[in-house]
Design a protein around this motif. Structure first.
Motif, mmCIF file in Angstrom:
data_model
loop_
_atom_site.group_PDB
_atom_site.id
_atom_site.type_symbol
_atom_site.label_atom_id
_atom_site.label_comp_id
_atom_site.label_asym_id
_atom_site.label_seq_id
_atom_site.Cartn_x
_atom_site.Cartn_y
_atom_site.Cartn_z
ATOM 1 N N PHE A 146 47.382 43.214 37.288
ATOM 2 C CA PHE A 146 47.668 41.982 36.565
ATOM 3 C C PHE A 146 47.446 40.752 37.443
ATOM 4 C CE2 PHE A 146 51.047 38.793 36.005
ATOM 5 C CZ PHE A 146 50.588 38.221 34.831
ATOM 6 N N PHE A 147 47.826 40.863 38.696
ATOM 7 C CA PHE A 147 47.684 39.708 39.582
ATOM 8 C C PHE A 147 46.247 39.521 40.052
ATOM 9 C CE2 PHE A 147 52.111 41.006 40.207
ATOM 10 C CZ PHE A 147 52.712 39.829 39.821
ATOM 11 N N ARG A 148 45.533 40.620 40.090
ATOM 12 C CA ARG A 148 44.184 40.535 40.676
ATOM 13 C C ARG A 148 43.145 40.049 39.688
ATOM 14 N NH1 ARG A 148 44.973 46.050 43.579
ATOM 15 N NH2 ARG A 148 46.269 45.380 45.335
ATOM 16 N N ALA A 149 43.366 40.354 38.412
ATOM 17 C CA ALA A 149 42.309 40.113 37.432
ATOM 18 C C ALA A 149 41.801 38.672 37.395
ATOM 19 C CB ALA A 149 42.774 40.568 36.060
ATOM 20 N N PRO A 150 42.696 37.670 37.295
ATOM 21 C CA PRO A 150 42.164 36.303 37.202
ATOM 22 C C PRO A 150 41.393 35.915 38.449
ATOM 23 C CG PRO A 150 44.480 36.357 36.606
ATOM 24 C CD PRO A 150 44.144 37.703 37.189
ATOM 25 N N GLU A 151 41.826 36.452 39.570
ATOM 26 C CA GLU A 151 41.107 36.103 40.790
ATOM 27 C C GLU A 151 39.695 36.680 40.781
ATOM 28 O OE1 GLU A 151 44.097 37.180 43.676
ATOM 29 O OE2 GLU A 151 45.368 35.666 42.720
ATOM 30 N N ARG A 152 39.585 37.891 40.265
ATOM 31 C CA ARG A 152 38.255 38.484 40.150
ATOM 32 C C ARG A 152 37.373 37.652 39.229
ATOM 33 N NH1 ARG A 152 40.378 43.673 39.131
ATOM 34 N NH2 ARG A 152 39.739 43.440 36.985
#
Ligand SMILES: Nc1ncnc2c1ncn2[C@@H]1O[C@H](COP(=O)(O)OP(=O)(O)OP(=O)(O)O)[C@@H](O)[C@H]1O
Ligand SMILES: [Mg+2]
Length: 358
Positions: A146-152
């Protein structure tokens, strides 16, 4: 200040259900609440009315001092909204909406759902219309996704990623020459490269805005006063690797863990001995009755052991996380599909942060 409550956890543990119940709980205490749900189970969506109107908050009829609105994130509709709202001209807007690479980005690209959840969250908080926004999170294999997705997803707007590929003189295409171009064409179709190039040139004027809104949301999500995270876990699974990993991420980012929701706990049936003393109804043979009672007593005893074991696990959670409260939410024994079910669950959830912190 709009407060944010985020329910996160593994797939299927009850994130959407507890988000809705938590939102209800806050509304019962007088807050103006909106819950942003992600793919709610069909019947819950019906009960909240979000299936009808979709991407905008719909009021949930409620007899409470506060108000409850719900919406269901529609990734494609949110993308289109964002493009409509921020495109620098009508022409760019129309060309983007018709671009086939945009179609892929807005419907399929990994992480784009979380990215649009950020956009929606931005709209909701920015509007100033809510005391509390409750945020459901998408199913994750691992909660940290959940935390990584927007950064990707940021890469999508990072011109450099594809500029490198497309630049005529130095780009990969130039280096590998016609063979790569031919290969890409065969895999993806003739139009693809043109569409990608067009997408990037059209979004040039938009990417600064994307970054800016993303940065604002990022800041809110890290604001310990504004935002609290509830980790939803299954009653049987509170000590898992994933729970520890999630807590590690929160801690590393200095985000505030507001509590644990240990969901679908077993109800302690209470004393089982009195069952054994029940007398058979008229006409039922003593032996048959005896066997039925034995079965009942055994299953009540097993249930009781399970409830105790879950209680001990919860106590271990409390011991290992000091100040962080643990909320035990019972299994209702049936799908949570209406306001009645949510009202039952809301009783086991924490009071509104507005009433606690303010
Ligand atoms: N306390 C409860 N008692 C009974 N049923 C529950 C409870 N909590 C959740 N459920 C049921 O479990 C199912 C999954 O719940 P829910 O959809 O909220 O999980 P989720 O974590 O949001 O799933 P996903 O990861 O797929 O989004 C639903 O059918 C829901 O009604
Ligand atoms: Mg869900």
């Amino acid at each position: 200040m709009t407060r944010l409550l985020v329910c996160a956890g593994l797939g299927g543990v009850g994130k959407t259900t507890t988000s809705a119940a938590l939102a209800l709980r806050c509304a019962q205490e007088g807050d103006r609440v909106v819950v942003l749900t992600i793919d709610p189970a069909r019947r819950l969506a019906d009960a909240l009315g979000v299936e009808r109107l979709g991407n905008e908050p719909v009021p949930v009829p409620l007899d409470a001092p506060g108000t409850l609105h719900a919406l269901m994130l529609d990734r494609k509709a949110t993308w289109d909204e964002v493009i409509r709202r921020y495109a620098p001209s009508d022409e760019i807007r129309d060309r983007l909406l018709g671009n086939r690479y945009y179609e892929q980005v807005s419907t399929r690209l990994g992480g784009s759902q979380e990215y649009m959840a950020n956009e929606k969250l931005y709209q909701l908080v920015q509007s100033g219309a809510w005391d509390v926004v409750v945020l459901d999170t998408p199913p994750a294999r691992q909660t940290v996704e959940f935390f990584r997705a927007p950064e990707r997803m940021r890469g999508v707007f990072d011109q450099r990623v594809l500029e490198g590929l497309l630049r005529p003189s130095k780009g990969l295409l130039a280096m590998a020459g016609r063979r790569v171009t031919g290969l890409l064409r065969r895999i993806a179709g003739d139009h693809v490269l043109g569409d990608i190039a067009e997408f990037f040139s059209l979004t040039t004027g938009l990417s600064a805005g994307f970054r800016e809104r993303h940065r604002a949301v990022h800041e809110w999500l890290h604001d310990r006063e504004r935002t609290g995270y509830y980790l939803v876990t299954a009653a049987r699974n509170t000590q898992s690797h994933d729970v520890r990993e999630f807590l590690g991420v929160l801690e590393g980012r200095q985000m505030r863990l507001a509590g644990f929701f240990v969901n679908r706990t077993t109800r302690d049936p209470g004393l089982v001995e009195p069952i054994a003393e029940l007398q058979p109804p008229a006409g039922v043979e003593g032996v048959v009755w005896g066997r039925a009672l034995d079965g009942l007593v055994a299953s009540a005893a097993a249930q009781r052991r399970e409830a105790r074991r879950e209680g001990e696990e919860a106590a271990a959670l409390v011991r290992s996380h000091g100040q962080v409260p643990v909320w035990m939410i019972p299994d209702l024994g049936e799908e949570v599909r209406d306001l009645r079910g949510l009202t039952l669950l809301a009783r086991f959830l924490p009071p509104s942060p507005a009433t606690v912190i303010a």
